[in-house]
Motif scaffolding. Structure first.
Motif, PDB file in Angstrom:
ATOM      1  N   GLU A   1      14.511-104.239 -77.633  1.00 28.57           N
ATOM      2  CA  GLU A   1      14.905-105.258 -79.868  1.00 28.57           C
ATOM      3  C   GLU A   1      15.301-106.202 -79.606  1.00 28.57           C
ATOM      4  O   GLU A   1      14.631-107.665 -79.811  1.00 28.57           O
ATOM      5  CB  GLU A   1      15.370-104.302 -79.876  1.00 28.57           C
ATOM      6  N   ALA A   2      16.023-107.523 -78.459  1.00 30.02           N
ATOM      7  CA  ALA A   2      16.800-108.565 -77.850  1.00 30.02           C
ATOM      8  C   ALA A   2      15.802-109.137 -77.820  1.00 30.02           C
ATOM      9  O   ALA A   2      15.818-110.225 -77.490  1.00 30.02           O
ATOM     10  CB  ALA A   2      18.079-108.038 -77.532  1.00 30.02           C
ATOM     11  N   LEU A   3      15.268-108.256 -76.730  1.00 28.11           N
ATOM     12  CA  LEU A   3      14.046-108.864 -75.595  1.00 28.11           C
ATOM     13  C   LEU A   3      13.242-109.675 -76.725  1.00 28.11           C
ATOM     14  O   LEU A   3      12.523-110.901 -76.342  1.00 28.11           O
ATOM     15  CB  LEU A   3      13.562-108.064 -74.282  1.00 28.11           C
ATOM     16  N   LEU A   4      12.412-108.618 -77.767  1.00 30.05           N
ATOM     17  CA  LEU A   4      11.363-108.979 -78.818  1.00 30.05           C
ATOM     18  C   LEU A   4      11.980-110.270 -79.743  1.00 30.05           C
ATOM     19  O   LEU A   4      11.116-111.279 -79.902  1.00 30.05           O
ATOM     20  CB  LEU A   4      10.618-108.290 -79.085  1.00 30.05           C
TER      21      LEU A   4
ATOM     22  N   ARG B   1       9.592-114.121 -79.747  1.00 26.79           N
ATOM     23  CA  ARG B   1       9.503-114.427 -80.501  1.00 26.79           C
ATOM     24  C   ARG B   1       9.817-116.055 -81.228  1.00 26.79           C
ATOM     25  O   ARG B   1       9.590-116.861 -81.145  1.00 26.79           O
ATOM     26  CB  ARG B   1      10.053-113.312 -82.223  1.00 26.79           C
ATOM     27  N   GLU B   2      11.709-116.170 -80.768  1.00 24.65           N
ATOM     28  CA  GLU B   2      12.488-117.410 -80.565  1.00 24.65           C
ATOM     29  C   GLU B   2      11.579-118.470 -79.440  1.00 24.65           C
ATOM     30  O   GLU B   2      11.474-119.361 -80.320  1.00 24.65           O
ATOM     31  CB  GLU B   2      13.493-116.783 -80.815  1.00 24.65           C
ATOM     32  N   GLU B   3      10.624-118.459 -78.489  1.00 25.86           N
ATOM     33  CA  GLU B   3      10.682-118.922 -77.815  1.00 25.86           C
ATOM     34  C   GLU B   3       8.986-118.866 -78.457  1.00 25.86           C
ATOM     35  O   GLU B   3       8.551-119.384 -77.164  1.00 25.86           O
ATOM     36  CB  GLU B   3      10.357-118.354 -76.018  1.00 25.86           C
ATOM     37  N   GLY B   4       8.148-118.592 -78.873  1.00 26.27           N
ATOM     38  CA  GLY B   4       6.990-118.954 -79.525  1.00 26.27           C
ATOM     39  C   GLY B   4       5.606-117.527 -78.530  1.00 26.27           C
ATOM     40  O   GLY B   4       4.222-118.227 -78.965  1.00 26.27           O
ATOM     41  N   CYS B   5       6.345-116.790 -78.344  1.00 23.82           N
ATOM     42  CA  CYS B   5       5.724-114.998 -77.684  1.00 23.82           C
ATOM     43  C   CYS B   5       5.357-114.694 -79.338  1.00 23.82           C
ATOM     44  O   CYS B   5       5.444-114.482 -80.096  1.00 23.82           O
ATOM     45  CB  CYS B   5       6.047-114.903 -76.724  1.00 23.82           C
ATOM     46  N   ASN B   6       3.862-114.216 -78.945  1.00 21.63           N
ATOM     47  CA  ASN B   6       2.971-113.270 -79.207  1.00 21.63           C
ATOM     48  C   ASN B   6       3.616-111.962 -79.369  1.00 21.63           C
ATOM     49  O   ASN B   6       2.555-111.412 -78.994  1.00 21.63           O
ATOM     50  CB  ASN B   6       1.718-113.981 -79.299  1.00 21.63           C
ATOM     51  N   VAL B   7       4.634-111.709 -80.334  1.00 25.09           N
ATOM     52  CA  VAL B   7       4.793-110.160 -80.727  1.00 25.09           C
ATOM     53  C   VAL B   7       4.069-109.814 -81.178  1.00 25.09           C
ATOM     54  O   VAL B   7       3.822-110.093 -82.416  1.00 25.09           O
ATOM     55  CB  VAL B   7       6.380-110.106 -80.920  1.00 25.09           C
TER      56      VAL B   7
END
Length: 128
Positions: free
Chosen positions: A83-86, A90-96
């Motif tokens: 959960e922390a990694l996701l 998200r903050e880094e702009g990745c498509n979760v």
């Protein structure tokens, strides 16, 4: 923050799962178990167990585990806190994609890499 800590599993889809399992057993010496795969226990440099396992499995059409994407394989990465990694991804702009799933096997989450491959992240249950 520690991100990936190892490979949790490699899951292949095959049209002829039994044939593929037999090939890997015969030619690469992988001791395929009745459930369709093998578990490789982690060891340190001296060969002592370190408390982790990597699963290797081949499934046929319609068999579990369900594929994480349309690719013929899924690589499952072991993480300390999914959960922390996701949140960071998200903050880094990745498509979760999707929601975290919690099961007896641990917590699972997914993110797409730059080429659209679905990456599975796995947080093992406590004590594993």
């Amino acid at each position: 923050m520690k991100r990936v800590t190892g490979i949790g599993g490699i899951f292949f889809k095959a049209q002829d799962a039994d044939g593929m399992r037999a090939w890997y057993k015969t030619h690469l010496g992988i001791e395929v178990q009745p459930w369709g795969g093998a578990a490789f226990s982690w060891t340190d440099d001296e060969g002592k167990p370190t408390g982790g396992t990597t699963i290797w499995s081949i499934s046929g059409p319609g068999e579990d585990p369900p594929p994480a994407s349309s690719a013929p394989f899924t690589i499952n990465y072991r993480v300390a806190d999914v959960e922390a990694l996701l949140r960071v991804l998200r903050e880094e702009g990745c498509n979760v994609v999707g929601e975290v799933q919690d099961s007896e096997y641990g917590k699972f989450g997914w993110v797409l890499d730059p080429e659209g491959n679905k990456v599975e992240l796995w947080q093992p249950p406590p004590g594993q």
